[in-house]
Design an enzyme around this catalytic site. Structure first.
Site, PDB file in Angstrom:
ATOM      1  N   LYS A 299      14.950 -17.178 -16.782  1.00  0.00           N
ATOM      2  CA  LYS A 299      15.435 -16.294 -16.153  1.00  0.00           C
ATOM      3  C   LYS A 299      16.017 -15.547 -17.973  1.00  0.00           C
ATOM      4  O   LYS A 299      16.433 -14.110 -17.906  1.00  0.00           O
ATOM      5  CB  LYS A 299      16.231 -15.753 -15.069  1.00  0.00           C
ATOM      6  CG  LYS A 299      14.676 -16.089 -13.956  1.00  0.00           C
ATOM      7  CD  LYS A 299      13.844 -14.943 -13.452  1.00  0.00           C
ATOM      8  CE  LYS A 299      12.817 -14.188 -13.774  1.00  0.00           C
ATOM      9  NZ  LYS A 299      12.209 -15.040 -13.825  1.00  0.00           N
TER      10      LYS A 299
ATOM     11  N   GLU B 200      14.350 -22.823 -14.476  1.00  0.00           N
ATOM     12  CA  GLU B 200      13.589 -21.224 -13.685  1.00  0.00           C
ATOM     13  C   GLU B 200      14.969 -20.384 -14.210  1.00  0.00           C
ATOM     14  O   GLU B 200      14.450 -19.439 -15.037  1.00  0.00           O
ATOM     15  CB  GLU B 200      13.270 -21.101 -12.062  1.00  0.00           C
ATOM     16  CG  GLU B 200      12.866 -19.680 -12.067  1.00  0.00           C
ATOM     17  CD  GLU B 200      12.428 -18.837 -12.819  1.00  0.00           C
ATOM     18  OE1 GLU B 200      11.168 -19.351 -13.185  1.00  0.00           O
ATOM     19  OE2 GLU B 200      12.381 -17.498 -12.970  1.00  0.00           O
TER      20      GLU B 200
ATOM     21  N   GLU C   5      14.980 -14.784 -20.804  1.00  0.00           N
ATOM     22  CA  GLU C   5      13.956 -13.789 -21.011  1.00  0.00           C
ATOM     23  C   GLU C   5      14.312 -12.627 -20.984  1.00  0.00           C
ATOM     24  O   GLU C   5      13.408 -11.258 -21.320  1.00  0.00           O
ATOM     25  CB  GLU C   5      12.557 -14.211 -19.870  1.00  0.00           C
ATOM     26  CG  GLU C   5      12.738 -13.798 -19.272  1.00  0.00           C
ATOM     27  CD  GLU C   5      11.693 -14.059 -18.040  1.00  0.00           C
ATOM     28  OE1 GLU C   5      10.289 -13.884 -18.212  1.00  0.00           O
ATOM     29  OE2 GLU C   5      11.591 -14.400 -16.966  1.00  0.00           O
TER      30      GLU C   5
ATOM     31  N   CYS D 280       0.979  -1.513   0.026  1.00  0.00           N
ATOM     32  CA  CYS D 280       0.029   0.306   0.183  1.00  0.00           C
ATOM     33  C   CYS D 280       0.642   1.114   0.034  1.00  0.00           C
ATOM     34  O   CYS D 280       2.060   1.065   0.460  1.00  0.00           O
ATOM     35  CB  CYS D 280      -0.780  -0.253   1.454  1.00  0.00           C
ATOM     36  SG  CYS D 280      -2.008  -1.605   1.136  1.00  0.00           S
TER      37      CYS D 280
ATOM     38  N   ARG E  29       2.818   1.070  -7.560  1.00  0.00           N
ATOM     39  CA  ARG E  29       3.779   0.563  -7.196  1.00  0.00           C
ATOM     40  C   ARG E  29       2.166  -0.315  -7.118  1.00  0.00           C
ATOM     41  O   ARG E  29       2.519  -1.441  -6.561  1.00  0.00           O
ATOM     42  CB  ARG E  29       3.251   0.834  -5.298  1.00  0.00           C
ATOM     43  CG  ARG E  29       4.391   1.448  -4.858  1.00  0.00           C
ATOM     44  CD  ARG E  29       4.517   2.652  -3.536  1.00  0.00           C
ATOM     45  NE  ARG E  29       3.634   1.928  -2.918  1.00  0.00           N
ATOM     46  CZ  ARG E  29       3.991   1.322  -1.561  1.00  0.00           C
ATOM     47  NH1 ARG E  29       6.062   2.410  -1.500  1.00  0.00           N
ATOM     48  NH2 ARG E  29       4.507   1.158  -0.620  1.00  0.00           N
TER      49      ARG E  29
ATOM     50  N   LYS F 127       3.809  -7.860 -18.499  1.00  0.00           N
ATOM     51  CA  LYS F 127       3.645  -8.873 -17.507  1.00  0.00           C
ATOM     52  C   LYS F 127       2.702  -9.571 -16.982  1.00  0.00           C
ATOM     53  O   LYS F 127       3.420 -10.263 -16.128  1.00  0.00           O
ATOM     54  CB  LYS F 127       3.642  -7.656 -16.358  1.00  0.00           C
ATOM     55  CG  LYS F 127       4.140  -7.947 -15.048  1.00  0.00           C
ATOM     56  CD  LYS F 127       4.723  -8.533 -14.980  1.00  0.00           C
ATOM     57  CE  LYS F 127       5.305  -9.155 -13.391  1.00  0.00           C
ATOM     58  NZ  LYS F 127       6.038  -9.716 -13.114  1.00  0.00           N
TER      59      LYS F 127
ATOM     60  N   ASN G   7      -0.082   0.283   6.196  1.00  0.00           N
ATOM     61  CA  ASN G   7       0.599  -0.016   5.135  1.00  0.00           C
ATOM     62  C   ASN G   7       1.199  -1.397   5.953  1.00  0.00           C
ATOM     63  O   ASN G   7       1.715  -1.562   7.027  1.00  0.00           O
ATOM     64  CB  ASN G   7       1.457  -0.134   4.531  1.00  0.00           C
ATOM     65  CG  ASN G   7       2.364  -0.084   3.042  1.00  0.00           C
ATOM     66  OD1 ASN G   7       2.090  -1.917   2.760  1.00  0.00           O
ATOM     67  ND2 ASN G   7       3.816  -0.301   2.958  1.00  0.00           N
ATOM     68  N   GLY G   8       0.850  -2.809   6.028  1.00  0.00           N
ATOM     69  CA  GLY G   8       1.087  -3.729   6.359  1.00  0.00           C
ATOM     70  C   GLY G   8      -0.400  -4.918   6.591  1.00  0.00           C
ATOM     71  O   GLY G   8      -1.002  -4.838   5.845  1.00  0.00           O
TER      72      GLY G   8
ATOM     73  N   HIS H 185      21.963 -39.026 -22.615  1.00  0.00           N
ATOM     74  CA  HIS H 185      20.806 -39.372 -23.470  1.00  0.00           C
ATOM     75  C   HIS H 185      20.495 -38.567 -24.843  1.00  0.00           C
ATOM     76  O   HIS H 185      19.180 -38.751 -25.469  1.00  0.00           O
ATOM     77  CB  HIS H 185      19.504 -39.483 -22.717  1.00  0.00           C
ATOM     78  CG  HIS H 185      19.887 -40.824 -21.731  1.00  0.00           C
ATOM     79  ND1 HIS H 185      19.924 -42.686 -21.756  1.00  0.00           N
ATOM     80  CD2 HIS H 185      20.012 -40.953 -20.306  1.00  0.00           C
ATOM     81  CE1 HIS H 185      19.923 -42.821 -20.528  1.00  0.00           C
ATOM     82  NE2 HIS H 185      19.730 -41.588 -19.772  1.00  0.00           N
TER      83      HIS H 185
ATOM     84  N   TRP I 138      -3.519  -2.066  -1.680  1.00  0.00           N
ATOM     85  CA  TRP I 138      -3.156  -3.738  -2.482  1.00  0.00           C
ATOM     86  C   TRP I 138      -3.843  -4.517  -1.311  1.00  0.00           C
ATOM     87  O   TRP I 138      -3.059  -4.411  -0.727  1.00  0.00           O
ATOM     88  CB  TRP I 138      -1.289  -3.611  -2.305  1.00  0.00           C
ATOM     89  CG  TRP I 138      -1.198  -4.939  -3.303  1.00  0.00           C
ATOM     90  CD1 TRP I 138      -0.660  -5.638  -2.604  1.00  0.00           C
ATOM     91  CD2 TRP I 138      -0.570  -4.873  -4.430  1.00  0.00           C
ATOM     92  NE1 TRP I 138      -0.193  -6.543  -2.862  1.00  0.00           N
ATOM     93  CE2 TRP I 138      -0.465  -6.173  -4.269  1.00  0.00           C
ATOM     94  CE3 TRP I 138      -1.226  -4.405  -5.836  1.00  0.00           C
ATOM     95  CZ2 TRP I 138      -0.006  -7.033  -5.373  1.00  0.00           C
ATOM     96  CZ3 TRP I 138      -0.747  -4.717  -7.086  1.00  0.00           C
ATOM     97  CH2 TRP I 138      -0.256  -6.610  -6.823  1.00  0.00           C
TER      98      TRP I 138
HETATM   99  C1  AGP Z   1       7.996 -14.402 -15.137  1.00  0.00           C
HETATM  100  O1  AGP Z   1       9.154 -13.946 -15.289  1.00  0.00           O
HETATM  101  C2  AGP Z   1       7.841 -14.476 -17.055  1.00  0.00           C
HETATM  102  N1  AGP Z   1       7.940 -13.466 -17.714  1.00  0.00           N
HETATM  103  C3  AGP Z   1       6.262 -15.561 -16.854  1.00  0.00           C
HETATM  104  O2  AGP Z   1       6.974 -16.777 -16.979  1.00  0.00           O
HETATM  105  C4  AGP Z   1       5.288 -15.113 -15.997  1.00  0.00           C
HETATM  106  O3  AGP Z   1       5.769 -16.298 -15.039  1.00  0.00           O
HETATM  107  C5  AGP Z   1       3.992 -15.651 -16.598  1.00  0.00           C
HETATM  108  O4  AGP Z   1       3.022 -15.297 -17.426  1.00  0.00           O
HETATM  109  C6  AGP Z   1       3.185 -16.241 -15.453  1.00  0.00           C
HETATM  110  O5  AGP Z   1       2.554 -15.153 -14.773  1.00  0.00           O
HETATM  111  P1  AGP Z   1       1.402 -14.585 -14.346  1.00  0.00           P
HETATM  112  O6  AGP Z   1       2.679 -15.534 -12.519  1.00  0.00           O
HETATM  113  O7  AGP Z   1       1.533 -13.099 -13.840  1.00  0.00           O
HETATM  114  O8  AGP Z   1       0.686 -16.150 -14.161  1.00  0.00           O
END
Ligand code: AGP
Length: 610
Positions: free
Chosen positions: A487, A483, A490, A2, A27, A605, A100-101, A506, A74
């Protein structure tokens, strides 16, 4: 998180408050409001939605006065709504507060107040505070605030005003950031610098346990505990607006990587009963009876959230012996999944709006499954449509590449897995307490890794011209390798692959040649020897290997070219630690390549379309 702003001075407060809230919009929020005192009474204007909605209210009915507080919410406790938005006020409208919290013990405090005849207008934990204030007030606001704060457990930054004392604002900080802006004939409270930067660059950054008492001509800082004056440095902020929004970090992604300890602490708040040393999920609908009836768990998500689900599988199966199947949502929704009334489907989504994950939730419900959402946005579509929500309290995640949400999702899985196991009596008391103790140490362990990360930047810069990179691991390390690979891909646009290390022979071992860069995750003791063999395999073909391992695994040094050490924890919990170097590697590689770290090409996002 928040956003908070407060003003006391010689100017009209309304526009200072609303403009300040606009500076906090980045935010993320779902409602906004202000309260202003004209010296005799307090007027409150607040609404669900954007600040534009609040300003439309104010155009119809403005508020006069030179003292006020404002808030962007939030949602964590209670869905987004007009009633749940801040500021909150007591029944007589004498006191007004923004917060906030998270107040960890708000349910017990609320129950006491209800029994005393207090009527509530919202579902929030914050409203409890303002009713306690009204009951504690005996003519001095500062004393009343101190009395009330001593009853609170959790994380809180508060700004408080009182109709009887229109010459002062009181601010309190405990585990949620709060600053005091010092002006000429006016003073400010804010949760973040951007809110007040246009008015003053001189700020006190409050510490946990600080109380600030503001009049228009004076700021005094005290210890909440002792009331003794405290001394804080008056800091001159030289940032521009954009730097201020990133708290001085160059990018939101780096800010969010370094926010992970706080995100983890906030996700833990209220979920461990200190008296029983048991995991608790206040408000969870899933009953102990329903838990014993679960014969299979499906975890469904996309991208990074899917990778969190892979860790969730290991942990839930290890602690509860319930079989778990993990699927990407875009596959699950079309493969006629064999979910039924004895299934629990866990959907994971930072945004809570990912189209494939929402569709998978609906498909699981259509087939009779109970659905639990792990999400960072309480008011999201997925949160609203799930039968249960375990919220991550990471605060808004702005960078496209998910970091603090991912580790908060892991923590949510850890807590939920321990909860399932404790409810199924699958853990001894000692095992449970040991796991909970290890969970509590994770935020500080993440802090330790972040505080010693300089060598990671130099490694990242050394790989920036690589065309291919390989991540290898076994078990939980393989889940984290996936993961780490995502990272890097992307945000640096370097091609990389993550392999189950046992799979190399394999076929994929054919890809390894002189100078190939490999990142090996080696955190699982029972698989250590196997990983040494795999590292030897790739080294024999000329690979350059960075090993990420536990501090005590010093013998790994002999097998790799470079090593990155992380602190030891429960083996199941190492992913929260081993992913941190991978996040930093991807960030600094992207930075070295001059990419748009926060907004990588082709990506959004929140993927709200198929
Ligand atoms: C995260 O680094 C990616 N940009 C992407 O894979 C993301 O995790 C995926 O689109 C899922 O998003 P969400 O967690 O908002 O559902």
């Amino acid at each position: 998180m928040c956003g908070i702003i407060g003003y006391i001075g010689n100017r009209q407060a309304q526009s200072i408050l609303t403009n300040g809230l606009r500076k906090l919009e980045y935010r993320g929020y779902d409602s906004a409001g202000i309260a202003v005192s004209d010296g005799t009474s307090i007027a409150v204007r607040k609404a669900k939605g954007r600040i534009d909605v609040l300003e439309q209210q104010l155009e119809q009915s403005s508020v006069q006065g030179q003292l006020g507080i404002g808030h962007t919410r939030w949602a964590t406790h209670g869905r987004p709504s007009d009633e749940n938005s801040h500021p909150h006020f007591d029944q007589e409208g004498i006191f007004s507060i923004v917060h906030n919290g998270i107040i960890e013990n708000y349910l017990e405090l609320k129950q006491d107040l209800l029994e005393q005849g207090v009527s509530f207008t919202s579902e929030t934990d914050t409203e409890v505070i303002v009713h306690l204030l009204a009951r504690a007030y005996e003519g001095d606001l500062v004393t009343a605030v101190r009395t009330v704060v001593k009853q609170l457990r959790g994380a809180f930054a508060l700004a408080v005003m009182c109709e009887h004392e229109p010459d002062k604002l009181v601010a309190v900080r405990y585990a949620s950031p709060l600053i005091i802006g010092v002006g000429q004939g006016e003073n400010f409270i804010a949760s973040d610098i951007p809110a007040i930067l246009e008015h003053t660059r001189d700020v006190f950054v409050l510490d946990d346990g600080d109380m600030a008492i503001l009049t228009k001509d004076r700021v005094s800082l005290h210890s909440m505990e002792t009331d003794e004056p405290v001394v804080r440095e008056l800091v001159r902020i030289e940032w521009d607006k954009e730097q201020a929004e990133k708290d001085g970090y160059e990018h939101y992604m780096l800010k969010e990587i370094y926010e992970q300890p706080r995100a983890l602490r906030n996700t833990l708040v209220g979920r461990v009963d200190e008296r029983t040393q048991k995991v608790a999920f206040p408000g969870l609908n899933l009953t102990p009876q329903a838990i014993t009836g679960i014969d299979k768990i499906f975890i469904v998500a996309c991208g990074t959230a899917y990778h969190a689900g892979l860790v969730g599988k290991y942990v839930i199966e290890s602690l509860t012996q319930i079989p778990v199947e993990v699927d990407v949502a875009s596959e699950f929704r079309y493969r006629r999944p064999l979910v039924g009334k004895n299934s629990l489907t866990i959907v994971v989504s930072q945004s809570g709006e990912t189209a494939d994950t929402l569709a998978a939730l609906r498909e699981a419900k259509r087939r009779g499954s109970t659905v639990l959402a792990i999400t960072n946005v309480v008011g999201s579509s997925i949160a609203r449509e799930a039968d249960d929500v375990v919220a991550t309290i990471a605060g808004p995640e702005i960078a496209v590449a998910s970091t603090k949400a991912y580790t908060s999702q892991l923590l949510a899985f850890y807590l939920f897995a321990v909860y399932l196991a404790q409810e199924k009596l699958a853990l001894s008391e000692q095992e449970r307490k040991q796991l909970i103790q290890a969970l509590k140490q994770l935020p500080e362990q993440v802090e330790n890794i972040l505080d010693n990360a300089d060598h990671i930047r130099s490694f990242a810069e050394s790989i920036r011209h690589e065309k291919n990179l390989f991540f290898i691991g076994r078990g939980l390390d393989y889940a984290v390798a996936l993961e780490g690979s995502l990272k890097l891909k992307e945000i640096s646009y370097i091609h990389s692959e993550a392999y189950a290390a046992g799979e190399l022979k394999h076929g994929t071992l054919a890809l390894i040649e002189e100078g190939t860069q490999v990142i090996a995750l080696v955190t699982q003791a029972e698989l250590f020897e196997k990983m040494i063999s795999n590292i030897t395999e790739v080294k024999a073909r000329g690979a350059h290997v960075l090993g990420i391992t536990l501090e005590e695994n010093i013998e790994l040094h002999r097998s790799v070219d470079e090593v990155c050490l992380i602190p030891a924890t429960e083996p199941l919990f190492t992913p929260i630690l081993s992913v941190i170097p991978l996040q930093l590697i991807s960030y600094y590689t992207s930075l070295a390549l001059g990419n748009d770290v926060d907004r990588p090409r082709n990506l959004a996002k929140s993927v709200t379309v198929e």
